[in-house]
Design an enzyme around this catalytic site. Structure first.
Site, PDB file in Angstrom:
ATOM      1  N   ILE A   1      -7.960  -3.514  -1.769  1.00  0.00           N
ATOM      2  CA  ILE A   1      -8.537  -3.624  -0.429  1.00  0.00           C
ATOM      3  C   ILE A   1      -7.384  -3.647   0.556  1.00  0.00           C
ATOM      4  CG2 ILE A   1      -8.570  -6.131  -0.532  1.00  0.00           C
ATOM      5  CD1 ILE A   1     -11.035  -3.884   1.384  1.00  0.00           C
TER       6      ILE A   1
ATOM      7  N   HIS B   1       0.797  -8.384  -2.979  1.00  0.00           N
ATOM      8  CA  HIS B   1      -0.334  -8.011  -2.141  1.00  0.00           C
ATOM      9  C   HIS B   1      -1.307  -9.172  -1.947  1.00  0.00           C
ATOM     10  CE1 HIS B   1      -4.310  -6.148  -1.227  1.00  0.00           C
ATOM     11  NE2 HIS B   1      -3.570  -5.530  -0.341  1.00  0.00           N
TER      12      HIS B   1
ATOM     13  N   HIS C   1       0.816  -1.219   0.000  1.00  0.00           N
ATOM     14  CA  HIS C   1       0.000   0.000   0.000  1.00  0.00           C
ATOM     15  C   HIS C   1       0.850   1.270   0.000  1.00  0.00           C
ATOM     16  CE1 HIS C   1      -4.054  -1.745   0.934  1.00  0.00           C
ATOM     17  NE2 HIS C   1      -3.311  -2.752   1.349  1.00  0.00           N
TER      18      HIS C   1
END
Length: 902
Positions: free
Chosen positions: A902, A752, A565
């Site tokens: 997400i 991720h 992120h």
């Protein structure tokens, strides 16, 4: 799609028909038309191209007797707003927005890709108002008709002015009527109201151009669009703006609320950190270094997708858990320190659940979280009942096993921490004057008692059989700080494993260390090993709980948040500031950057902020993000984010040209690496095909000003605190670019997915991965009461160490949502971007990429059914599927989306 061009015979002599209107006109004007002689028309090739008016117009003696221009119909598709992240979730706005569109218009202008050959200036645009012609629940359509003359040339862009008082989301514009077929322009962008900003929006055609190849009529617009996206770095950003700029993480705390909610600034010399998107919010009243907090967090408008996605969109469900479900849990569980009295009480979370208080929108919660929230007999009450994780379904005692503890370092949700032991004895690199003696108390004798019959320590290190989870030097400086906080504790830790002949890891020993304390206590450290005696067995279980809390914190703060992120946000900002939407590398990266900035803003607001989910449920508490910044400073470098380099850096692989993927793995049955390298190779092949197509001449890399500015800005601004650190590749050749892009794509997709979508599978039953250890080991300076409880009821000591009821249930609810694929999830390689489809070479390369991912899906399935691979196959073992490219919706433990969604 190749660039539309007017094709003429060499003998053609165009006759110019004079204008009757100024260069910019609507349907009432006549356009200058160069027309060909009959002979030239007969000899002209019949090929026509999309976006170009037909050349079959007869020459006439009088300009007023000319044939009518070509009629081109424009159809604009708009997606209605369904309510955003920071609006009142649960109240549908879609129909209201559609109603607002009635009677309003859009002003469209066609922009030629060519300059006027006579004046050298841009050609006049062709204007027309598009009016609403249809609507349904999914979209609204607007239509108009243009008169396009031949001399206009190829349409290179369409500018749009929104006449409504509300913004609107344009899906696409289709221009139909050209002899080469319809011209499709993918927009997927918000268009602000002209009453908010009179500046028109420009949408270029789907065709890619390097900067030097930009059609002459579009060069100014290309540069102006980038200037708009960069902004001027001044003022507070407005919600409708599309400006991308950088700032430090100075918005995590809330000092205006209370002094204890002040948090240090992340980014700068003291705490190096990647940059986030600048919001321009005013500074805090009580701390000039901090940005004030507000109910909304700016992200550039085209990074916000929740308002056009369905209720099941990941960002919406996460927001709703944080804003509705978690507060209701805090109301239901009043005592924040209340632990679980028995292990059966933990089981009740899956059987009976937690009664939620009556909520005004409880029905909304049930609809949004059918997995979690169930209606009970009273229609006004609901219960939070968790689904049993797949690990528990297969083996309810899985979490007790040392073998499973070890297996999860290779096939769990944090496969990025295990590393090879290369030196013996183990020593700390920290200052012994502050942290005590650096020598580990894990001795040769204590280990060789565990590996008797296998080999000696010397042989194990020489043969690369000894591995470790090392959370010693990273955590130890924070131990005394964390211990001053209520309800948590911390150690520095080392955990050792031996690689056995069947390629499984044997758990050998755990070392826990506390540095000298401020009140004069000396350093404390102790080694714990597996034991058959009751006391040793319970101490071993407690030591594992502490290490699991360390691993959970490292996983969430470093492997997940920091390395995916947080590190990706500067790439997104630089891409939008320096690469035009026309640039082929922008088109390649764009699907991998969708949704990330919106999710990151949500995280800054509710997950990683002061007193947020992370601080309130993980061992480091208020020091969590500060520790994350230390990890960035000490551990992060760009080239190590590439999977092969990451494996090499941890001693898990060495380069070997004769081995698959060019690497020889230290642990052959390493499911994350085995599957990950196949995915890495597939991504690299796709990126290679793409880059080589657009850069056939290697010198074009160095001469591409946009590309060079992009890479420079990432290194010196977005990750500027590490600009002088090693690991930044040059950008001079196609191979340099291929490595950089492949690394970014891998991080956003494979990396991720590997650390995110298995979180509920492995953390849903929290004793397997407790996020916090609330109490110290009972043998560290014990009180009489602590010893009494441990001797008489060791289970109570373990349960007291585990997270409290509110901590556990909050984390479980969040992990359930984080692990979930929404029905509209966009998986890597599943569907091509519009620009890729229109370029035959790129479309063919994408189809090969898609095919390789389908093959990978089958390979992973076969591996999971192969009994030779004991780290992914066996009685009660969950197969390793986290890198299977595709998945059905839900908590599936598989599926690799394009982006960090997400």
């Amino acid at each position: 799609m190749s660039e539309p061009q007017l094709i003429q015979s060499p003998s053609a002599s165009p006759t110019v028909v004079p204008l009757t209107e100024p260069p910019s006109q609507g349907n009432g004007g006549t356009v200058v038309l160069p027309v060909q002689s009959a002979l030239a028309l007969q000899n002209s090739p019949k090929t026509t191209q999309v976006g170009l008016a037909s050349s079959k117009i007869k020459a006439v003696a009088s300009p007023f007797a000319m044939e009518k221009p070509l009629l081109v119909k424009a159809v604009v598709t708009v997606k209605p707003n369904t309510g955003g992240l920071f609006s009142n979730i649960g109240i549908s706005e879609g129909l209201d927005k559609i109603t607002d569109l009635v009677g309003k218009t859009l002003l469209l202008e066609l922009v030629s890709s060519e300059l006027d050959p006579k004046t050298g200036q841009e050609k006049g645009t062709i204007k027309e108002y598009a009016r609403k012609t249809g609507q349904n629940k999914e979209e609204v359509t607007y239509e108009c008709e243009f008169k396009v003359g031949e001399e206009f040339g190829a349409v290179g862009a369409v500018s749009v002015e929104n006449e409504h008082h509300e913004e609107m989301h344009l899906k696409d514009i289709v221009l139909d009527g050209f002899t080469g077929g319809p011209l499709n322009i993918a927009c997927n962008s918000w268009v602000h109201s002209k009453f908010d900003n009179p500046q028109k929006r420009v949408f270029f055609t789907n065709k890619c151009y390097l900067p030097t190849e930009t059609p002459s009529g579009l060069r100014r617009l290309r540069e102006e669009e980038l200037a708009i996206l960069r902004g001027n770095g001044q003022g507070e950003r407005k919600s409708y703006e599309r400006i991308y700029d950088y700032d430090v993480y100075n918005d995590l705390g809330n000092p205006d609320s209370s002094a204890d909610k002040k948090r240090p600034v992340l980014g700068g010399e003291q705490l190096p950190y990647p940059r986030r998107c600048r919001t321009g919010r005013p500074r805090s009243e009580t701390d000039s270094q901090s940005e004030s907090r507000s109910g909304t967090i700016y992200v550039p408008r085209d990074e916000q997708f929740s308002t056009i996605k369905q209720l099941t969109f990941s960002a919406k469900t996460l927001y709703s858990v944080l804003h509705a479900l978690v507060p209701s849990l805090e109301t239901a569980i009043v005592d924040a320190d209340l632990g679980f009295p028995f292990f059966t009480a933990i089981d009740e979370l899956f059987n009976e659940g937690v009664n939620l208080p009556a909520l005004q929108k409880q029905g909304f919660l049930k609809d949004l979280f059918p997995r979690l929230v169930k209606t009970v007999t009273d229609a006004f009450k609901s219960v939070l009942r968790f689904e049993t994780p797949e690990t528990m379904n297969r083996n309810r005692f899985f979490w007790f096993s040392d073998a499973e503890f070890s297996r999860q370092t290779l096939a769990g949700i944090n496969p990025y921490a295990i590393q090879l032991v290369t030196e013996w004895p183990l020593r700390s690199q920290l200052d012994p004057k502050i942290y005590g003696p650096p020598e580990s108390v894990i001795t040769t004798d204590s280990i060789e008692r565990q590996i008797k019959g296998f080999m000696t320590i010397e042989e194990a290190i020489k043969q690369k059989k000894l591995f470790m989870l090392d959370y010693h030097d990273l955590f130890l400086p924070y131990v005394n700080k964390v211990r001053q906080l209520k309800g948590t504790t911390l150690y520095g830790s080392r955990t050792l494993f031996l690689l056995t002949p069947d390629e499984t890891l044997k758990l050998l020993a755990i070392e826990l260390t506390r540095p000298p304390t401020d009140d004069g206590k000396p350093q404390w450290k102790q080694v714990f090993t597996p034991s058959c005696h009751s006391t040793g067995m319970w101490l071993w279980r407690l030591a594992k709980a502490h290490v699991l809390a360390h691993d959970s914190g490292y996983h969430q703060l470093v492997s997940h948040w920091l390395r995916t992120h947080c590190a990706t946000e500067p790439y997104i900002i630089a891409t939008n500031r320096q690469l035009s939407v026309m640039h082929p590398i922008y088109k390649l990266l764009h699907p991998h950057f969708r949704y990330t900035m919106e999710i990151n803003a949500l995280a800054r607001g509710f997950l990683v902020n002061g007193d947020g989910i992370i601080e309130s449920t993980f061992s480091p508490g208020k020091y969590s993000m500060e520790l994350c910044a230390v990890a960035y400073d000490k551990l992060w470098q760009f080239d190590s984010q590439a999977l092969p380099n990451d494996l090499i850096s941890r001693g898990l692989a060495v380069e070997d040209p004769t081995a698959p993927h060019g690497l020889k793995l230290a642990i052959e049955d390493y499911p994350f690496a085995n599957d990950g390298l196949l995915l890495w190779d597939a991504i690299k092949e796709w990126v290679t095909d793409y880059v080589n197509h657009y850069y056939p001449d290697p010198s074009c890399i160095a001469s591409d000003k946009e590309l060079q500015s992009w890479w420079t800005e990432i290194r010196t601004v977005g990750h500027g605190d590490k600009k002088d650190s090693p690991g930044w590749p040059d950008l001079k050749t196609p191979s340099d670019l291929i490595f950089i892009i492949t690394t970014m794509v891998w991080v956003a997709s494979g990396h991720h997915a590997a650390v995110n979508f298995g979180q509920y599978t492995y953390g849903g039953y929290f004793p397997n991965r407790p996020t916090i250890a609330r109490t110290k080991m009972p043998v560290e300076d014990p009180t009489e009461e602590e010893l009494k409880i441990f001797w008489n009821k060791p289970e109570v000591t373990l349960l007291t160490c585990f997270p409290s009821q509110i901590q556990a249930t909050k984390v479980m609810a969040v992990l359930d949502v984080l692990s979930n694929h929404s029905p509209d999830e966009e998986y890597l390689g599943q569907d091509p971007e519009p620009a890729w489809k229109e370029e035959p070479v790129i479309n063919a390369a994408f189809e090969r990429f898609h095919g390789r991912l389908k093959e990978l899906d089958g390979i992973i399935d076969a591996r999971n059914n192969d009994q030779r691979f004991k780290n992914r196959n066996g009685a009660g073992i969950v197969p390793y599927e986290l890198l299977r490219p595709f998945s059905e919706p839900g908590v599936t433990g598989k599926g690799v989306p394009y982006s960090i969604s997400i």
